[in-house]
Write a protein that holds these residues in place. Structure first.
Motif, PDB file in Angstrom:
ATOM      1  N   PHE A  53       0.848  -1.149   0.147  1.00  0.00           N
ATOM      2  CA  PHE A  53       0.040  -0.032  -0.003  1.00  0.00           C
ATOM      3  C   PHE A  53       0.949   1.258   0.046  1.00  0.00           C
ATOM      4  N   ARG A  54       2.167   1.131   0.538  1.00  0.00           N
ATOM      5  CA  ARG A  54       2.927   2.468   0.457  1.00  0.00           C
ATOM      6  C   ARG A  54       3.142   2.828  -1.021  1.00  0.00           C
ATOM      7  N   THR A  55       3.271   1.787  -1.893  1.00  0.00           N
ATOM      8  CA  THR A  55       3.295   1.983  -3.215  1.00  0.00           C
ATOM      9  C   THR A  55       2.218   2.364  -3.781  1.00  0.00           C
ATOM     10  N   TRP A  56       1.088   1.787  -3.198  1.00  0.00           N
ATOM     11  CA  TRP A  56      -0.322   2.261  -3.987  1.00  0.00           C
ATOM     12  C   TRP A  56      -0.583   3.715  -3.732  1.00  0.00           C
ATOM     13  N   LEU A  57      -0.139   4.088  -2.718  1.00  0.00           N
ATOM     14  CA  LEU A  57      -0.184   5.468  -2.259  1.00  0.00           C
ATOM     15  C   LEU A  57       0.369   6.475  -3.323  1.00  0.00           C
ATOM     16  N   HIS A  58       1.678   6.248  -3.486  1.00  0.00           N
ATOM     17  CA  HIS A  58       2.292   7.026  -4.359  1.00  0.00           C
ATOM     18  C   HIS A  58       1.770   6.890  -5.873  1.00  0.00           C
TER      19      HIS A  58
END
Lengths: 452, 185
Positions: free
Chosen positions: A213-218
């Motif tokens: 999700f850290r990637t999804w946020l970006h």
């Protein structure tokens, strides 16, 4: 555990789907062997492409004297096809970027295919200016690079140079937008497929995506920024295409309404082509649960709106000509409607203005055959719009001794057929190798597992 | 002795809990954060809205990259157009002035968009380590299909695996596993 699908609104995706059903539905179309109808379609489209290749090869070797152009009509079929294909491309960006900014969730079912259509259509468009150069092997002269001719730089004041930058930027950004949107789905393919070249390719191209999700946020931020950049870009591209005409002093071209007129026309024609393709894909690939009558209805409403803008532009041109009191301007428009090419003008009016009016009725919007027929009419009408603008403005210019007519040669017709061949072949390949529906986006609009 | 203790210190212990719906992962993540657990990451098949708040993540700073590089691209292009048209080899075209700023605008705009978009995407991919051919480390095999995985890092000495496991079970976890990651020294 319990998930209560709420239906204050009609659900976008029918059939109570869960995320795993979406994955299976979309991926199974890629895992099956191609159907007979797909083989027939690709046989026809690649034959058309072959015909186009032969025609293009012949005209490059012989020269563009093989076209029906003459001193008076210096632009005709080629530029008509160029503007037609660029216009087709615009709906993809409208659906992927503009509707994203407006939070239109229905776009998730059609954006992948519409963006693919954009990229393919821009490729088709690019062929025409290239072959019109006459010496396409010198096409790189359009780019400003330090060269041994001086260095002689390109003329940044020329709309044709603007066009080169606009089209190449548009192609690049559309491609990047499409690819970025596809990374999560490629990861799904990678984790699902059995070992083989497809799994290897999906693994390579999915860049190690693991759903963090850290990637999804970006990722969401990048997607929003790309949408925000693509929206003014798409308007600029067709504005610049219209400047190819509007900055010249030809009656019928030299008018300030051309940019908004062209942008509206582009979205109109592109949306109609998206519908044509999606109606076929929906039927043949059994995607009725994903591309529902609600989606088709929403696209029909966009057709009515943009068709209305186009009609307004046709009317405004006439009023401007009348009010200008310029005899050349007035003559150009009378000649369009009543001159030797009036048949083309009235095909344009009846296809683009009259035929979409049936879509005001809900019964028509929910009848897929009626919608399909209307989109075919609009595709034809919008091709003729560009033909009318280009040829009727040129063939009778300021000097009556220059007046002449124009008719295409078989080389030009074969090139047009070839561009359709390229378009359909690449689209059929897309349907076989890439998930036609953005799975990760559709999963986000399901009513499964969400109380809100 | 010394080697053993160093190894112990570098071991990182994680607790993985797999859920099957968006509501469950949101509730479990919020619950974990409220109880002061360290959320290593959450793995989802699509962008679950509200999870950034549940995980207490800061908004992405990529818009600054987009703005800065867009501005740089536009400035570079304006300079380049002036330099080529007015300085390096000026050519009189239709009597237009060397300084044709309005005519330079369209290409400047296109180049600005090109720089802004490509640099944003490049910054995103490099920043998140997404590179062609990279092998994915999956928390659970279904996270790109239909599973939602919450990974808690056991940073606290008082971390009680049984208690947290029981809590996640109540919240609907279908699979729970403790993983130990050894960092190579």
């Amino acid at each position: 555990m319990a998930s209560i699908p709420t239906s204050i609104h009609t659900p976008l995706i029918l059939g109570e789907k869960t995320p795993s059903v979406v994955t299976t539905d979309i991926c199974s179309a890629l895992e099956r062997r191609p159907t007979l109808s797909w083989w027939i379609a690709i046989a026809i489209s690649s034959s058309m492409l072959l015909l186009g290749l032969i025609a293009v090869g012949y005209q490059i070797m012989t020269g563009i004297g093989t076209w029906g152009l003459n001193n008076t009509v210096g632009w005709a079929f080629d530029i008509t096809n160029f503007v037609f294909w660029v216009g087709i491309g615009h709906a993809g960006t409208l659906i992927s970027a503009v509707l994203f900014l407006f939070r239109q969730k229905w776009r998730t079912s059609v954006n992948r295919a519409a963006e693919a259509m954009t990229i393919i259509a821009v490729m088709c468009a690019g062929i025409f200016p290239l072959i019109h150069m006459g010496r396409p092997w010198l096409a790189h002269w359009m780019a400003p690079y330090p060269n041994t001719r001086g260095p002689l730089w390109i003329n940044f004041r020329s709309p044709l140079v603007w066009d080169f930058f606009a089209i190449s930027t548009y192609f690049t950004i559309s491609f990047v937008f499409w690819y970025v949107g596809m990374i999560p789905d490629l990861a799904t393919l990678r984790d699902r497929l059995k070992a083989g070249w497809r799994k290897t390719a999906a693994g390579f191209l999915s860049l190690g995506w693991n759903g963090s999700f850290r990637t999804w946020l970006h990722y969401e931020t990048v997607y929003l920024l790309l949408a925000g950049l693509a929206t003014p870009l798409v308007i600029s591209v067709h504005t610049i295409v219209s400047w190819d005409f509007a900055t010249s002093v030809i009656p019928g071209w030299h008018t300030t309404i051309l940019p908004p007129y062209f942008v509206a026309g582009a979205i109109f024609s592109g949306m109609s082509m998206v519908l044509t393709l999606m109606l076929i894909a929906r039927k043949t690939m059994h995607l009725e649960d994903y591309i529902t009558k609600q989606h088709v209805g929403a696209m029909c409403k966009i057709l009515i709106a943009t068709g209305g803008m186009v009609a307004m532009a046709y009317l405004t041109e006439f009023v401007t000509a009348l009010y200008s009191n310029s005899q050349y301007e007035q003559f150009a428009f009378m000649n369009r409607a009543l001159g030797p090419f009036s048949w083309a003008y009235w095909i344009m009016v009846s296809c683009n203005i009259l035929s979409p009016q049936i879509l005001w009725f809900k019964a028509a919007r929910s009848n897929m055959l009626v919608v399909f027929m209307v989109t075919i009419f609009i595709n034809i009408g919008m091709w003729f719009e560009r033909f009318v603008i280009i040829v009727t403005s040129l063939h009778r210019d300021y000097l009556p001794s220059n007046w002449t007519s124009y008719s295409p040669t078989w080389i030009e017709i074969a090139t047009l057929v070839g561009s359709f061949g390229l378009f359909l072949t690449l689209f059929l390949m897309f349907c076989r190798f890439i998930p036609v529906i953005a799975m990760a986006e559709v999963k986000g609009v399901l009513s499964h597992g969400r109380r809100k | 002795m010394a080697e053993g203790s160093r190894k112990l210190a570098s071991d990182r212990r994680f607790l993985l809990a797999v859920f099957t719906s968006e509501d469950e992962i949101l509730a479990a993540t919020t619950d974990a954060r409220d109880r002061g657990l360290t959320i290593a990451d959450v793995y989802t098949p699509y962008a679950v809205h509200g999870l950034d708040k549940a995980m207490d993540l800061r908004p992405s700073r990529l818009p600054w990259v987009c703005f800065a590089l867009g501005l740089a691209g536009a400035s570079f292009k304006v300079w380049f157009e002036f330099w080529t048209s007015a300085s390096d080899w000026p050519i009189n075209i239709g009597g237009k002035p060397w300084n044709s700023l309005p005519a330079f605008f369209p290409v400047t705009f296109e180049v600005m968009v090109l720089f802004a978009a490509l640099s944003t995407v490049a910054a995103f991919l490099l920043g998140r380590g997404l590179l062609p051919g990279r092998r994915a480390k999956l928390a659970s095999p279904g996270v790109t299909d239909d599973e939602f995985a919450l990974v808690i890092e056991e940073t606290d000495a008082s971390f009680c695996v049984d208690e947290v496991t029981a809590r996640f079970r109540v919240m609907g976890a279908t699979y729970i596993e403790e993983r130990i990651e050894q960092e190579s020294i």
